[in-house]
Design a protein around this motif. Structure first.
Motif, PDB file in Angstrom:
ATOM      1  N   THR A   1       0.839  -1.197   0.000  1.00 13.33           N
ATOM      2  CA  THR A   1       0.000   0.000   0.000  1.00 13.33           C
ATOM      3  C   THR A   1       0.872   1.244   0.000  1.00 13.33           C
ATOM      4  OG1 THR A   1      -0.166  -0.052   2.417  1.00 13.33           O
ATOM      5  CG2 THR A   1      -1.910  -1.171   1.167  1.00 13.33           C
ATOM      6  N   ASP A   2       0.318   2.331  -0.541  1.00 15.95           N
ATOM      7  CA  ASP A   2       1.080   3.570  -0.695  1.00 15.95           C
ATOM      8  C   ASP A   2       0.936   4.541   0.463  1.00 15.95           C
ATOM      9  OD1 ASP A   2       2.161   2.835  -3.182  1.00 15.95           O
ATOM     10  OD2 ASP A   2       0.340   3.464  -4.205  1.00 15.95           O
ATOM     11  N   ASP A   3      -0.140   4.413   1.257  1.00 10.05           N
ATOM     12  CA  ASP A   3      -0.373   5.363   2.347  1.00 10.05           C
ATOM     13  C   ASP A   3      -1.350   4.759   3.351  1.00 10.05           C
ATOM     14  OD1 ASP A   3      -2.939   5.619   1.135  1.00 10.05           O
ATOM     15  OD2 ASP A   3      -2.302   7.368  -0.007  1.00 10.05           O
ATOM     16  N   GLN A   4      -1.643   5.519   4.404  1.00 13.37           N
ATOM     17  CA  GLN A   4      -2.537   5.019   5.443  1.00 13.37           C
ATOM     18  C   GLN A   4      -3.951   4.813   4.923  1.00 13.37           C
ATOM     19  OE1 GLN A   4      -1.248   4.321   8.729  1.00 13.37           O
ATOM     20  NE2 GLN A   4      -3.076   3.045   8.570  1.00 13.37           N
ATOM     21  N   ALA A   5      -4.412   5.703   4.048  1.00 10.03           N
ATOM     22  CA  ALA A   5      -5.776   5.566   3.524  1.00 10.03           C
ATOM     23  C   ALA A   5      -5.949   4.257   2.768  1.00 10.03           C
ATOM     24  CB  ALA A   5      -6.120   6.758   2.629  1.00 10.03           C
ATOM     25  N   GLU A   6      -4.978   3.887   1.940  1.00 10.45           N
ATOM     26  CA  GLU A   6      -5.064   2.627   1.197  1.00 10.45           C
ATOM     27  C   GLU A   6      -4.928   1.434   2.152  1.00 10.45           C
ATOM     28  OE1 GLU A   6      -3.336   0.694  -2.917  1.00 10.45           O
ATOM     29  OE2 GLU A   6      -1.975   1.958  -1.745  1.00 10.45           O
ATOM     30  N   THR A   7      -4.029   1.548   3.120  1.00 16.16           N
ATOM     31  CA  THR A   7      -3.878   0.497   4.126  1.00 16.16           C
ATOM     32  C   THR A   7      -5.197   0.288   4.857  1.00 16.16           C
ATOM     33  OG1 THR A   7      -1.543   1.051   4.401  1.00 16.16           O
ATOM     34  CG2 THR A   7      -2.587  -0.185   6.198  1.00 16.16           C
ATOM     35  N   ASP A   8      -5.806   1.375   5.312  1.00 14.60           N
ATOM     36  CA  ASP A   8      -7.079   1.299   6.033  1.00 14.60           C
ATOM     37  C   ASP A   8      -8.173   0.700   5.163  1.00 14.60           C
ATOM     38  OD1 ASP A   8      -5.803   2.546   8.157  1.00 14.60           O
ATOM     39  OD2 ASP A   8      -6.792   4.487   7.850  1.00 14.60           O
TER      40      ASP A   8
ATOM     41  N   LYS B   1      -2.926  -3.642  12.537  1.00 17.18           N
ATOM     42  CA  LYS B   1      -2.868  -2.900  11.274  1.00 17.18           C
ATOM     43  C   LYS B   1      -1.669  -1.959  11.365  1.00 17.18           C
ATOM     44  CE  LYS B   1      -5.809   0.369  10.675  1.00 17.18           C
ATOM     45  NZ  LYS B   1      -7.051   1.116  10.473  1.00 17.18           N
ATOM     46  N   ILE B   2      -0.924  -1.834  10.291  1.00 18.20           N
ATOM     47  CA  ILE B   2       0.279  -0.998  10.298  1.00 18.20           C
ATOM     48  C   ILE B   2      -0.107   0.475  10.302  1.00 18.20           C
ATOM     49  CG2 ILE B   2       2.419  -0.405   9.079  1.00 18.20           C
ATOM     50  CD1 ILE B   2       2.360  -3.254  10.326  1.00 18.20           C
ATOM     51  N   ASP B   3       0.531   1.214  11.200  1.00 19.23           N
ATOM     52  CA  ASP B   3       0.349   2.651  11.337  1.00 19.23           C
ATOM     53  C   ASP B   3       1.500   3.315  10.578  1.00 19.23           C
ATOM     54  OD1 ASP B   3       0.627   5.329  12.253  1.00 19.23           O
ATOM     55  OD2 ASP B   3      -0.293   4.828  14.182  1.00 19.23           O
ATOM     56  N   VAL B   4       1.199   3.885   9.428  1.00 19.61           N
ATOM     57  CA  VAL B   4       2.224   4.460   8.558  1.00 19.61           C
ATOM     58  C   VAL B   4       2.979   5.577   9.268  1.00 19.61           C
ATOM     59  CG1 VAL B   4       2.583   5.771   6.422  1.00 19.61           C
ATOM     60  CG2 VAL B   4       1.071   3.778   6.423  1.00 19.61           C
ATOM     61  N   ALA B   5       2.291   6.477   9.964  1.00 16.78           N
ATOM     62  CA  ALA B   5       2.961   7.591  10.646  1.00 16.78           C
ATOM     63  C   ALA B   5       3.932   7.079  11.713  1.00 16.78           C
ATOM     64  CB  ALA B   5       1.930   8.534  11.261  1.00 16.78           C
TER      65      ALA B   5
ATOM     66  N   ARG C   1     -12.842 -13.767   5.593  1.00 20.70           N
ATOM     67  CA  ARG C   1     -13.885 -14.649   6.152  1.00 20.70           C
ATOM     68  C   ARG C   1     -13.760 -16.086   5.675  1.00 20.70           C
ATOM     69  NH1 ARG C   1     -19.539 -12.823   3.633  1.00 20.70           N
ATOM     70  NH2 ARG C   1     -20.189 -14.787   4.518  1.00 20.70           N
ATOM     71  N   TRP C   2     -12.985 -16.322   4.614  1.00 23.97           N
ATOM     72  CA  TRP C   2     -12.768 -17.674   4.093  1.00 23.97           C
ATOM     73  C   TRP C   2     -11.500 -18.299   4.660  1.00 23.97           C
ATOM     74  CZ3 TRP C   2     -14.120 -13.401   1.220  1.00 23.97           C
ATOM     75  CH2 TRP C   2     -15.460 -13.353   0.846  1.00 23.97           C
ATOM     76  N   GLY C   3     -10.799 -17.572   5.531  1.00 21.07           N
ATOM     77  CA  GLY C   3      -9.604 -18.092   6.176  1.00 21.07           C
ATOM     78  C   GLY C   3      -8.308 -17.794   5.455  1.00 21.07           C
ATOM     79  N   VAL C   4      -8.363 -17.124   4.298  1.00 15.18           N
ATOM     80  CA  VAL C   4      -7.150 -16.790   3.550  1.00 15.18           C
ATOM     81  C   VAL C   4      -6.442 -15.633   4.254  1.00 15.18           C
ATOM     82  CG1 VAL C   4      -6.224 -15.982   1.338  1.00 15.18           C
ATOM     83  CG2 VAL C   4      -8.126 -17.612   1.380  1.00 15.18           C
ATOM     84  N   SER C   5      -5.135 -15.756   4.416  1.00 14.42           N
ATOM     85  CA  SER C   5      -4.334 -14.740   5.094  1.00 14.42           C
ATOM     86  C   SER C   5      -3.880 -13.655   4.124  1.00 14.42           C
ATOM     87  CB  SER C   5      -3.103 -15.379   5.746  1.00 14.42           C
ATOM     88  OG  SER C   5      -3.501 -16.189   6.826  1.00 14.42           O
ATOM     89  N   TRP C   6      -3.843 -12.444   4.646  1.00 16.70           N
ATOM     90  CA  TRP C   6      -3.432 -11.257   3.893  1.00 16.70           C
ATOM     91  C   TRP C   6      -2.431 -10.475   4.715  1.00 16.70           C
ATOM     92  CZ3 TRP C   6      -5.537 -10.066  -0.932  1.00 16.70           C
ATOM     93  CH2 TRP C   6      -6.587 -10.886  -1.326  1.00 16.70           C
ATOM     94  N   GLN C   7      -1.405  -9.974   4.050  1.00 19.97           N
ATOM     95  CA  GLN C   7      -0.479  -9.025   4.660  1.00 19.97           C
ATOM     96  C   GLN C   7      -0.730  -7.685   3.986  1.00 19.97           C
ATOM     97  OE1 GLN C   7       3.690 -10.397   4.992  1.00 19.97           O
ATOM     98  NE2 GLN C   7       2.930 -12.235   3.971  1.00 19.97           N
ATOM     99  N   ILE C   8      -1.236  -6.744   4.723  1.00 15.36           N
ATOM    100  CA  ILE C   8      -1.474  -5.403   4.186  1.00 15.36           C
ATOM    101  C   ILE C   8      -0.273  -4.573   4.617  1.00 15.36           C
ATOM    102  CG2 ILE C   8      -3.069  -3.468   4.043  1.00 15.36           C
ATOM    103  CD1 ILE C   8      -4.177  -6.221   3.006  1.00 15.36           C
ATOM    104  N   THR C   9       0.653  -4.379   3.681  1.00 10.10           N
ATOM    105  CA  THR C   9       1.991  -3.894   4.000  1.00 10.10           C
ATOM    106  C   THR C   9       2.285  -2.565   3.315  1.00 10.10           C
ATOM    107  OG1 THR C   9       2.683  -6.217   4.078  1.00 10.10           O
ATOM    108  CG2 THR C   9       4.431  -4.554   4.011  1.00 10.10           C
ATOM    109  N   PRO C  10       2.298  -1.478   4.091  1.00  8.61           N
ATOM    110  CA  PRO C  10       2.681  -0.196   3.505  1.00  8.61           C
ATOM    111  C   PRO C  10       4.110  -0.245   2.959  1.00  8.61           C
ATOM    112  CG  PRO C  10       1.631   0.119   5.640  1.00  8.61           C
ATOM    113  CD  PRO C  10       1.893  -1.355   5.491  1.00  8.61           C
ATOM    114  N   ARG C  11       4.295   0.369   1.813  1.00  7.15           N
ATOM    115  CA  ARG C  11       5.631   0.391   1.190  1.00  7.15           C
ATOM    116  C   ARG C  11       6.674   1.005   2.120  1.00  7.15           C
ATOM    117  NH1 ARG C  11       4.862  -0.969  -4.229  1.00  7.15           N
ATOM    118  NH2 ARG C  11       2.761  -0.558  -4.979  1.00  7.15           N
ATOM    119  N   VAL C  12       6.270   1.976   2.939  1.00  8.64           N
ATOM    120  CA  VAL C  12       7.220   2.615   3.851  1.00  8.64           C
ATOM    121  C   VAL C  12       7.830   1.593   4.811  1.00  8.64           C
ATOM    122  CG1 VAL C  12       5.487   3.334   5.583  1.00  8.64           C
ATOM    123  CG2 VAL C  12       7.602   4.632   5.316  1.00  8.64           C
ATOM    124  N   LEU C  13       7.078   0.584   5.209  1.00  7.04           N
ATOM    125  CA  LEU C  13       7.613  -0.468   6.080  1.00  7.04           C
ATOM    126  C   LEU C  13       8.621  -1.318   5.320  1.00  7.04           C
ATOM    127  CD1 LEU C  13       7.768  -2.144   8.658  1.00  7.04           C
ATOM    128  CD2 LEU C  13       5.703  -3.356   7.888  1.00  7.04           C
TER     129      LEU C  13
END
Length: 159
Positions: free
Chosen positions: A83-90, A147-151, A112-124
């Motif tokens: 993700t590029d920023d907090q809004a996209e991450t959120d 959830k990753i806090d970009v700030a 809800r189907w059990g599939v895992s997701w990593q929502i990873t801001p590029r800054v991290l």
């Protein structure tokens, strides 16, 4: 439509089509491409039931297989969405968790189907790639988050 040389196949209990529709609505460059129905009965279903779906998630071709409850999802497989920023991450985090999903640690969640997701801001990712004290500070900050806090990651990078 031709079949790609390599495709990720994800095992679902019975809702592969619903999952693919959700992904197509949630992520850019995503689509539900084809639905295939079983030509005859099979161990976890009947003739005419949705057997597989071809779909795309953020440009990655996938097949969803309605295989029943024999093989549950684990974190051994996950989609990682940069993700590029907090809004996209959120937006992505809230879509997954808010649709019957579940939060986990360090930017991970499950749909809800059990599939895992990593929502990873590029800054991290950039901070970790930088190495040294910058990477250590960003990593230590990430370890306290769901959830990753970009700030907070940006502040950790600066020290």
């Amino acid at each position: 439509m031709g079949v790609p040389k390599n495709t990720i196949c994800i095992w679902y209990d019975e809702d592969a089509e619903a999952a693919a529709r959700f992904y197509a609505e949630t992520f850019p460059d995503s689509s539900l491409d084809e639905v295939f129905r079983a030509p005859s009965d099979f161990p976890s279903g009947k003739a005419g039931d949705v057997l597989t779906v071809r779909f795309t998630v953020a440009g990655i071709p996938c097949i969803g297989l309605n295989g029943g409850t024999m093989f549950p999802q684990t974190e051994a497989f996950s989609f990682q969405i940069a993700t590029d920023d907090q809004a996209e991450t959120d937006r992505y985090w809230n879509a997954i968790v808010g649709n019957g999903g579940k939060e986990s640690e360090c930017g991970w969640c499950r749909d809800r189907w059990g599939v895992s997701w990593q929502i990873t801001p590029r800054v991290l990712s950039e901070a970790l790639a930088a190495g040294g004290d910058e990477a250590r500070r960003a990593f230590e900050a990430m370890m306290t988050m769901r959830k990753i806090d970009v700030a907070a990651i940006e502040a950790a990078r600066r020290g």
